[in-house]
Scaffold this motif. Structure first.
Motif, mmCIF file in Angstrom:
data_model
loop_
_atom_site.group_PDB
_atom_site.id
_atom_site.type_symbol
_atom_site.label_atom_id
_atom_site.label_comp_id
_atom_site.label_asym_id
_atom_site.label_seq_id
_atom_site.Cartn_x
_atom_site.Cartn_y
_atom_site.Cartn_z
ATOM 1 N N GLY A 103 -2.725 -0.709 -10.124
ATOM 2 C CA GLY A 103 -2.209 0.645 -10.240
ATOM 3 C C GLY A 103 -1.635 0.970 -11.610
ATOM 4 O O GLY A 103 -1.006 2.008 -11.800
ATOM 5 N N ALA A 104 -1.886 0.093 -12.577
ATOM 6 C CA ALA A 104 -1.294 0.263 -13.906
ATOM 7 C C ALA A 104 -2.022 1.292 -14.771
ATOM 8 O O ALA A 104 -1.549 1.618 -15.859
ATOM 9 C CB ALA A 104 -1.246 -1.088 -14.620
ATOM 10 N N TYR A 105 -3.173 1.771 -14.297
ATOM 11 C CA TYR A 105 -3.955 2.773 -15.037
ATOM 12 C C TYR A 105 -4.260 3.949 -14.119
ATOM 13 O O TYR A 105 -4.275 3.802 -12.886
ATOM 14 C CB TYR A 105 -5.260 2.162 -15.553
ATOM 15 C CG TYR A 105 -5.061 1.253 -16.739
ATOM 16 C CD1 TYR A 105 -5.197 1.731 -18.039
ATOM 17 C CD2 TYR A 105 -4.716 -0.087 -16.565
ATOM 18 C CE1 TYR A 105 -5.000 0.897 -19.138
ATOM 19 C CE2 TYR A 105 -4.514 -0.924 -17.653
ATOM 20 C CZ TYR A 105 -4.661 -0.421 -18.940
ATOM 21 O OH TYR A 105 -4.455 -1.235 -20.022
ATOM 22 N N ILE A 114 -8.054 2.628 -1.288
ATOM 23 C CA ILE A 114 -7.362 2.158 -2.485
ATOM 24 C C ILE A 114 -6.302 1.150 -2.084
ATOM 25 O O ILE A 114 -5.340 1.493 -1.376
ATOM 26 C CB ILE A 114 -6.712 3.330 -3.245
ATOM 27 C CG1 ILE A 114 -7.782 4.337 -3.686
ATOM 28 C CG2 ILE A 114 -5.908 2.820 -4.447
ATOM 29 C CD1 ILE A 114 -7.215 5.646 -4.200
ATOM 30 N N CYS A 115 -6.494 -0.086 -2.504
ATOM 31 C CA CYS A 115 -5.495 -1.131 -2.303
ATOM 32 C C CYS A 115 -4.747 -1.315 -3.615
ATOM 33 O O CYS A 115 -5.337 -1.702 -4.624
ATOM 34 C CB CYS A 115 -6.148 -2.443 -1.879
ATOM 35 S SG CYS A 115 -4.980 -3.835 -1.812
ATOM 36 N N VAL A 116 -3.451 -1.013 -3.594
ATOM 37 C CA VAL A 116 -2.614 -1.223 -4.775
ATOM 38 C C VAL A 116 -1.812 -2.507 -4.578
ATOM 39 O O VAL A 116 -1.107 -2.663 -3.580
ATOM 40 C CB VAL A 116 -1.659 -0.031 -5.011
ATOM 41 C CG1 VAL A 116 -0.704 -0.338 -6.167
ATOM 42 C CG2 VAL A 116 -2.453 1.235 -5.296
ATOM 43 N N SER A 117 -1.968 -3.409 -5.535
ATOM 44 C CA SER A 117 -1.207 -4.654 -5.517
ATOM 45 C C SER A 117 -0.344 -4.662 -6.777
ATOM 46 O O SER A 117 -0.782 -5.084 -7.849
ATOM 47 C CB SER A 117 -2.148 -5.866 -5.485
ATOM 48 O OG SER A 117 -1.403 -7.067 -5.391
ATOM 49 N N LYS A 136 -0.408 -4.095 -1.097
ATOM 50 C CA LYS A 136 -0.467 -5.543 -0.867
ATOM 51 C C LYS A 136 0.377 -6.233 -1.938
ATOM 52 O O LYS A 136 0.023 -6.232 -3.116
ATOM 53 C CB LYS A 136 -1.923 -6.032 -0.920
ATOM 54 C CG LYS A 136 -2.100 -7.500 -0.598
ATOM 55 C CD LYS A 136 -3.570 -7.851 -0.490
ATOM 56 C CE LYS A 136 -4.291 -7.646 -1.814
ATOM 57 N NZ LYS A 136 -5.733 -7.906 -1.722
ATOM 58 N N VAL A 137 1.503 -6.788 -1.511
ATOM 59 C CA VAL A 137 2.450 -7.381 -2.450
ATOM 60 C C VAL A 137 2.386 -8.903 -2.342
ATOM 61 O O VAL A 137 2.567 -9.462 -1.262
ATOM 62 C CB VAL A 137 3.881 -6.883 -2.188
ATOM 63 C CG1 VAL A 137 4.852 -7.495 -3.206
ATOM 64 C CG2 VAL A 137 3.939 -5.358 -2.249
ATOM 65 N N LEU A 161 1.080 -1.720 4.917
ATOM 66 C CA LEU A 161 1.931 -2.575 4.093
ATOM 67 C C LEU A 161 1.664 -4.047 4.387
ATOM 68 O O LEU A 161 1.789 -4.477 5.538
ATOM 69 C CB LEU A 161 3.404 -2.254 4.354
ATOM 70 C CG LEU A 161 3.835 -0.794 4.166
ATOM 71 C CD1 LEU A 161 5.307 -0.627 4.531
ATOM 72 C CD2 LEU A 161 3.577 -0.330 2.734
ATOM 73 N N PHE A 162 1.318 -4.799 3.338
ATOM 74 C CA PHE A 162 1.004 -6.214 3.504
ATOM 75 C C PHE A 162 1.813 -7.075 2.536
ATOM 76 O O PHE A 162 1.988 -6.719 1.362
ATOM 77 C CB PHE A 162 -0.488 -6.479 3.234
ATOM 78 C CG PHE A 162 -1.400 -5.937 4.301
ATOM 79 C CD1 PHE A 162 -1.703 -6.686 5.427
ATOM 80 C CD2 PHE A 162 -1.960 -4.678 4.170
ATOM 81 C CE1 PHE A 162 -2.548 -6.179 6.404
ATOM 82 C CE2 PHE A 162 -2.805 -4.163 5.144
ATOM 83 C CZ PHE A 162 -3.101 -4.921 6.269
#
Length: 200
Positions: A103-105, A114-117, A136-137, A161-162
């Motif tokens: 998600g940095a861009y 969309i999976c944001v880690s 996903k953290v 939330l994962f």
């Protein structure tokens, strides 16, 4: 000139993590990343110029050799590229298009899932988080739970939330995640299944 992408690897396998775990998926791993996670298991993806350049049509042609219905664009950091040409070509053939990103861009392309880690080394953009279908953290130490909650507060209530143990510390971290999820049941456990069943 057709859009081109530096591709570290591409392969047909099972999705090993998160919401779509266990489903057949074609992975396209784009090269190039400046996030710099110390525990990254694909550090070879960081330098884009050492990898093969492929057009969107060439990538799609490889995917068409398989019966997959789902394509996962990952990296590296895939949003360093303009994904519109690639995702458009995929949607023209009715593929489901998923992305795994820090998600940095800024977001680009038409993406179905969309999976944001998020990573501590380069924070996700605030503008990306509301579009996440899945957060996903990766949990590396006990302090990461508070950090995970920081981002859970920035996604929508529909976002899955994962929590996922960092692979090399999974023996010590997994029990902490289990206890945390039992106390905070909005979270689910993500396991890197592909590493256990030994597929890419």
């Amino acid at each position: 000139m057709p859009a081109t992408y530096h591709v570290m690897e591409h392969f047909y396998t099972l999705q090993g993590e998160g919401f779509h775990q266990g489903k057949a998926a074609y992975f396209v791993r784009l090269a190039g990343c400046d996030v710099g996670c110390v525990w990254c298991d694909v550090k070879d993806s960081w330098q884009k110029d050492k990898h093969l350049v492929m057009s969107a049509n060439e990538i799609v042609a490889e995917i068409q050799k398989t019966p997959t219905q789902m394509v996962v664009i990952t990296g590296g950091e895939p949003l360093m590229y303009d994904l519109l040409p690639l995702t458009t070509a995929l949607h023209q053939l009715n593929y489901q298009v998923n992305i795994e990103t820090s998600g940095a861009y800024p977001l680009s392309g038409n993406i179905d899932w969309i999976c944001v880690s998020p990573k501590k080394f380069k924070a996700p953009l605030e503008e990306v988080l509301p579009f996440a279908h899945e957060l996903k953290v990766v949990i590396f130490n006990a302090s990461d739970f508070l950090w995970a909650e920081k981002y859970a507060a920035k996604v929508t209530s529909q976002c899955k939330l994962f929590l996922q143990p960092e692979w090399d510390k999974s023996t010590s971290i997994t029990p902490l995640i289990i206890d945390y999820i039992k106390a905070n049941p909005k979270w689910e456990f993500s396991l890197q299944m592909h590493k256990y069943i030994q597929v890419p």
